[in-house]
Design an enzyme around this catalytic site. Structure first.
Site, PDB file in Angstrom:
ATOM      1  CB  VAL A  31      -0.957   0.024   1.212  1.00 36.81           C
ATOM      2  CG1 VAL A  31      -1.973  -1.101   1.125  1.00 36.81           C
ATOM      3  CG2 VAL A  31      -0.189  -0.042   2.522  1.00 36.81           C
ATOM      4  CB  CYS A  32       0.289   4.677  -1.250  1.00 38.40           C
ATOM      5  SG  CYS A  32       0.252   4.434  -3.034  1.00 38.40           S
ATOM      6  N   PRO A  33       2.514   4.588   1.224  1.00 38.45           N
ATOM      7  CG  PRO A  33       4.119   5.786   2.479  1.00 38.45           C
ATOM      8  CD  PRO A  33       2.789   5.056   2.591  1.00 38.45           C
ATOM      9  CB  THR A  76       3.347   1.296  -4.005  1.00 44.21           C
ATOM     10  OG1 THR A  76       2.959   2.656  -3.794  1.00 44.21           O
ATOM     11  CG2 THR A  76       2.234   0.371  -3.544  1.00 44.21           C
TER      12      THR A  76
END
Length: 79
Positions: A14-16, A18
């Protein structure tokens, strides 16, 4: 298209994280090489290519894979 040097699967990230994982992988590769990144979800699909471009890398392609994921190919620039 030239051969991809490395593949990174961030479909479960999941971001951040990634782009953090993508950036770390790019840093480990020599300039000019191609990194294939497998991603999933709206945020990574928008943010990872943009962040790579912002850091000076070339987005060679971004294609849907038919299973809800996308294949991003980035050419490392610079050092």
């Amino acid at each position: 298209m030239p051969d991809v040097t490395a593949t990174l699967d961030i479909t479960r990230e999941v971001c951040p994280m990634t782009y953090v994982r993508t950036k770390l992988k790019l840093e480990s590769l020599p300039a000019g090489t191609l990194l294939e990144v497998l991603l999933k979800g709206d945020e990574p699909l928008k943010n990872v290519p943009r962040s790579a471009r912002d850091e000076g890398h070339e987005v060679v392609s971004l294609e849907p894979r038919g299973d809800g994921t996308h294949r991003l190919v980035v050419r490392k620039q610079g050092r």
